[in-house]
Design a protein around this motif. Structure first.
Motif, short mmCIF file in Angstrom:
data_model
loop_
_atom_site.label_atom_id
_atom_site.label_comp_id
_atom_site.label_asym_id
_atom_site.label_seq_id
_atom_site.Cartn_x
_atom_site.Cartn_y
_atom_site.Cartn_z
N ALA A 58 5.99 -16.35 -13.85
CA ALA A 58 4.67 -15.90 -14.31
C ALA A 58 3.66 -16.01 -13.17
N ASP A 59 3.73 -17.10 -12.40
CA ASP A 59 2.85 -17.24 -11.23
C ASP A 59 3.08 -16.10 -10.24
N LEU A 60 4.36 -15.79 -10.00
CA LEU A 60 4.69 -14.75 -9.03
C LEU A 60 4.16 -13.39 -9.48
N ALA A 61 4.33 -13.08 -10.78
CA ALA A 61 3.87 -11.78 -11.29
C ALA A 61 2.36 -11.63 -11.12
N MET A 62 1.62 -12.70 -11.45
CA MET A 62 0.17 -12.65 -11.32
C MET A 62 -0.24 -12.55 -9.84
N ALA A 63 0.41 -13.32 -8.98
CA ALA A 63 0.08 -13.30 -7.55
C ALA A 63 0.36 -11.92 -6.94
N GLU A 64 1.46 -11.31 -7.34
CA GLU A 64 1.78 -9.98 -6.82
C GLU A 64 0.74 -8.96 -7.25
N SER A 65 0.24 -9.11 -8.47
CA SER A 65 -0.79 -8.18 -8.96
C SER A 65 -2.06 -8.29 -8.13
N VAL A 66 -2.50 -9.54 -7.88
CA VAL A 66 -3.73 -9.74 -7.10
C VAL A 66 -3.51 -9.35 -5.64
N SER A 67 -2.29 -9.55 -5.12
CA SER A 67 -2.03 -9.20 -3.72
C SER A 67 -2.17 -7.69 -3.50
N LYS A 68 -1.91 -6.91 -4.54
CA LYS A 68 -2.12 -5.47 -4.41
C LYS A 68 -3.60 -5.16 -4.19
N GLN A 69 -4.47 -5.98 -4.82
CA GLN A 69 -5.90 -5.79 -4.59
C GLN A 69 -6.28 -6.18 -3.16
N ALA A 70 -5.58 -7.17 -2.62
CA ALA A 70 -5.82 -7.53 -1.22
C ALA A 70 -5.49 -6.35 -0.31
N ALA A 71 -4.37 -5.68 -0.62
CA ALA A 71 -4.00 -4.49 0.16
C ALA A 71 -5.06 -3.39 -0.02
N LEU A 72 -5.59 -3.31 -1.24
CA LEU A 72 -6.64 -2.32 -1.50
C LEU A 72 -7.87 -2.62 -0.66
N ALA A 73 -8.17 -3.91 -0.44
CA ALA A 73 -9.32 -4.27 0.39
C ALA A 73 -9.17 -3.69 1.80
N LEU A 74 -7.95 -3.76 2.34
CA LEU A 74 -7.70 -3.20 3.67
C LEU A 74 -7.87 -1.69 3.66
N GLU A 75 -7.37 -1.05 2.62
CA GLU A 75 -7.48 0.40 2.52
C GLU A 75 -8.94 0.83 2.39
N VAL A 102 0.86 -1.18 0.00
CA VAL A 102 0.00 0.00 0.00
C VAL A 102 0.89 1.23 0.00
N GLN A 103 0.95 1.93 -1.13
CA GLN A 103 1.78 3.13 -1.27
C GLN A 103 3.22 2.86 -0.85
N GLY A 104 3.75 1.73 -1.32
CA GLY A 104 5.13 1.38 -1.06
C GLY A 104 5.41 0.77 0.29
N VAL A 105 4.38 0.57 1.11
CA VAL A 105 4.56 0.01 2.45
C VAL A 105 3.90 -1.36 2.50
N GLY A 106 4.60 -2.34 3.07
CA GLY A 106 4.05 -3.68 3.17
C GLY A 106 2.96 -3.77 4.22
N ALA A 107 1.75 -4.14 3.78
CA ALA A 107 0.62 -4.26 4.70
C ALA A 107 0.36 -5.70 5.09
N GLY A 108 1.06 -6.63 4.46
CA GLY A 108 0.86 -8.05 4.74
C GLY A 108 1.50 -8.87 3.64
N VAL A 109 1.29 -10.18 3.67
CA VAL A 109 1.85 -11.05 2.64
C VAL A 109 0.89 -12.22 2.43
N ILE A 110 0.75 -12.62 1.17
CA ILE A 110 -0.05 -13.78 0.81
C ILE A 110 0.91 -14.93 0.49
#
Length: 558
Positions: A313-330, A291-299
């Motif tokens: 390729a798995d890592l790139a996709m997972a990182e993209s979706v994990s940003k949405q997880a951070a967005l859920a918290l925000e 979240v804005q360059g700060v780690g809010a958690g890890v999947i």
């Protein structure tokens, strides 16, 4: 005729036609498992060998998958293990085939494992993809032995197999990408629909586990104090994973601090395992929630030991979706702030309406009654009627004063309300979310005070608690009731607030499934602990004696 490596290719028309037809059919396969099995079957058929097998190599050179032909499944199951790549198999060059027509006499031959069929001759061919050995083709027991034509044919077929593997990888990647995009869209839709924080995170964990073909998905979030704990889990052993604490020097917190995901080839082979519960898994993937360059958690995505490793390729996709997880918290935090702002605006509106309408109307009514009373007094009207009008005027004045007090409290919420009244109001408001009225008891010096306690008792409680800690006490009761409503699925909830000269202690208990003591929500119970530390107190969450959960919060007074 020779192939690019220099091996002779047979010129018999039928043989060449059959080889090219087989190679063409092989390259058209998009399913990897089917393509590799067809490769093995075709190799055995074209060479007339009795046995054929393909060992797929992992990143450390070990056999991670094995395809065979010419042997019954029951026979293969009796073998202790697939080929390890030692002995004769280790003699296969990385860029050329190996023919051994008398296995028993070869210097590298180490004998046969128990239950393994005895073989006389052998042809080994590397399967290379982009200069890397992807696997090894093993052929054995051909009448008359193997020759250069067999080797040349198998080199060509291995090249076709390499193309088939690449094609199937590209196809699988496109399918995976489409699946990840669908997951991303589903998560976005859920967030836009206003799904609350915990439901959104549970959805993210489930969707990511399924799309990544993992057996378990974990979401690690900040908890009480400096701890980072698995708060959301989905899949195999999910219930046992919730509450696992991830140490500062571990991989999870390192990923959070650095903001960069990693893949692990096998948790089983990891030398240092700080969380024993993860040792039984195979490949793993860690994707930070930024979240804005700060780690809010890890999947964390975990696969079984028999599953293939994660790739980039798995890592790139997972990182993209994990940003949405951070967005859920925000979004959850933003919605809470929005709700608070809406409540403040609503209070202000009610205050304005009361001031502009109710008070003015009452004041006008009071003026009219006063005019009537004065008119009656001037005409020596009935004393009893004049007395009633005086009472009405006094009532109107009292109503105006009371409304002005209400307006003042709305503008400065809880500023002038005693803490006992504020606590009782929280218990009353919780009835809507719980579906029933919670039990609520306040004790002073060990004695329960009645609902109609006198002003002196109420004032003593206020004086003991003090203004500094009052807001936190109300917030703790509110959070305890909120957690019971959201998580406990209880039929009864009890709140006890005990006050004496030394401390204030709050106990919230329920008879439901309870909130796991280890599942301290980032935005809830962690705040209770922080409020306790602020006043030098403490906080505990435990299971009830028989069922449900018990929240205890205390702070010193005086």
């Amino acid at each position: 005729m020779t192939d690019p490596i220099g091996y002779h290719i047979p010129t018999a028309p039928d043989s060449v036609s059959g080889l090219f037809d087989s190679a063409l059919a092989l390259t058209s396969r998009l399913d990897l498992t089917e393509a590799l099995q067809e490769f093995v079957e075709t190799a055995r058929r074209l060479t007339s060998a009795k046995y054929a097998a393909l060992g797929i190599l992992g990143s450390r050179g070990e056999t991670v998958a094995f395809h065979f032909s010419g042997m019954e499944v029951s026979e293969a199951e009796r073998l202790p293990h697939p080929p390890h790549g030692s002995g004769v198999f280790a003699e296969i060059p990385v860029n050329a085939p190996l023919i051994i027509n008398d296995l028993a006499s070869h210097p590298a031959f180490q004998g046969w494992p128990e239950q393994h069929p005895r073989m006389k001759n052998f042809l080994g061919v590397p399967v290379r993809i982009q200069e890397q050995v992807y696997g090894r083709l093993y052929l054995a027991d051909k009448k008359g032995g193997f020759d250069d034509d067999d080797a040349a044919n198998m080199v060509m077929l291995a090249n076709a197999a390499a193309i088939a593997v690449q094609n199937s990888r590209l196809y699988a990647e496109s399918e995976d990408r489409a699946a990840w995009i669908a997951v991303s869209q589903a998560i976005t839709t859920a967030l836009l629909e206003g799904t609350d924080e915990e439901e959104a995170l549970e959805l993210i964990a489930k969707k990511m586990r399924v799309v990544s073909k993992s057996c378990t998905a974990l979401i690690v979030l900040p908890s009480v104090g400096d701890a980072w704990v698995c708060e959301i889990a989905d899949g195999y052993e999910a219930e046992n994973m919730i509450g696992l604490e991830f140490p500062p020097e571990g991989r999870a917190q390192t990923v959070i601090r650095e903001g960069s995901g990693v893949v692990v080839d096998s948790m089983t082979r990891t030398r240092t395992m700080r969380i024993p519960a993860l040792r039984g898994y195979g490949p793993a993937l860690y994707a930070p929630m930024m979240v804005q360059g700060v780690g809010a958690g890890v999947i964390i995505l975990l696969r079984s030991r028999s599953q293939p490793e994660f790739d980039l390729a798995d890592l790139a996709m997972a990182e993209s979706v994990s940003k949405q997880a951070a967005l859920a918290l925000e979004l959850a935090s933003a919605r809470h702030a929005q709700d608070v702002a809406a409540q403040i605006d609503e209070r202000a509106k009610i205050g304005r309406d009361l001031h502009d309408l109710a008070i003015q109307q009452l004041f006008a009514t009071g003026m009219q009654i006063t005019a009537i009373r004065e008119d009656l007094e001037s005409k020596n009207g009935p004393p009893d009627v004049i007395g009633l009008l005086n009472q009405a005027i006094e009532s109107v004045d009292e109503s105006v004063k009371e409304i002005r007090h209400i307006v003042h409290r709305l503008r400065e919420p809880d500023a002038n309300v005693v803490v006992v009244e504020r606590l009782r109001r929280e218990a009353s408001l919780a009835r809507t979310s719980l579906g029933f009225a919670p039990s609520f008891v306040i004790t002073l010096h060990g004695q329960a005070i009645p609902s109609d306690a006198d002003n002196e008792t109420v004032a003593e409680i206020d004086n003991l608690i003090g203004a500094d800690i009052a807001d936190d006490i109300v917030a703790v009761v509110r959070e305890g009731l909120s957690n019971a409503a959201r998580h406990a699925k209880a039929s009864s909830v009890g709140v006890t607030v005990s006050v004496d000269e030394k401390e204030v202690r709050i106990i919230v208990s329920d008879d439901g499934v309870g909130l796991s003591p280890s599942r301290a929500r980032r935005s809830g119970l962690a705040n209770l602990a922080a409020r306790a530390r602020r006043h030098g107190g403490g906080f505990e969450l435990a299971r009830g004696e028989q069922h449900g959960s018990v929240v205890q919060w205390w702070a010193p007074l005086g």
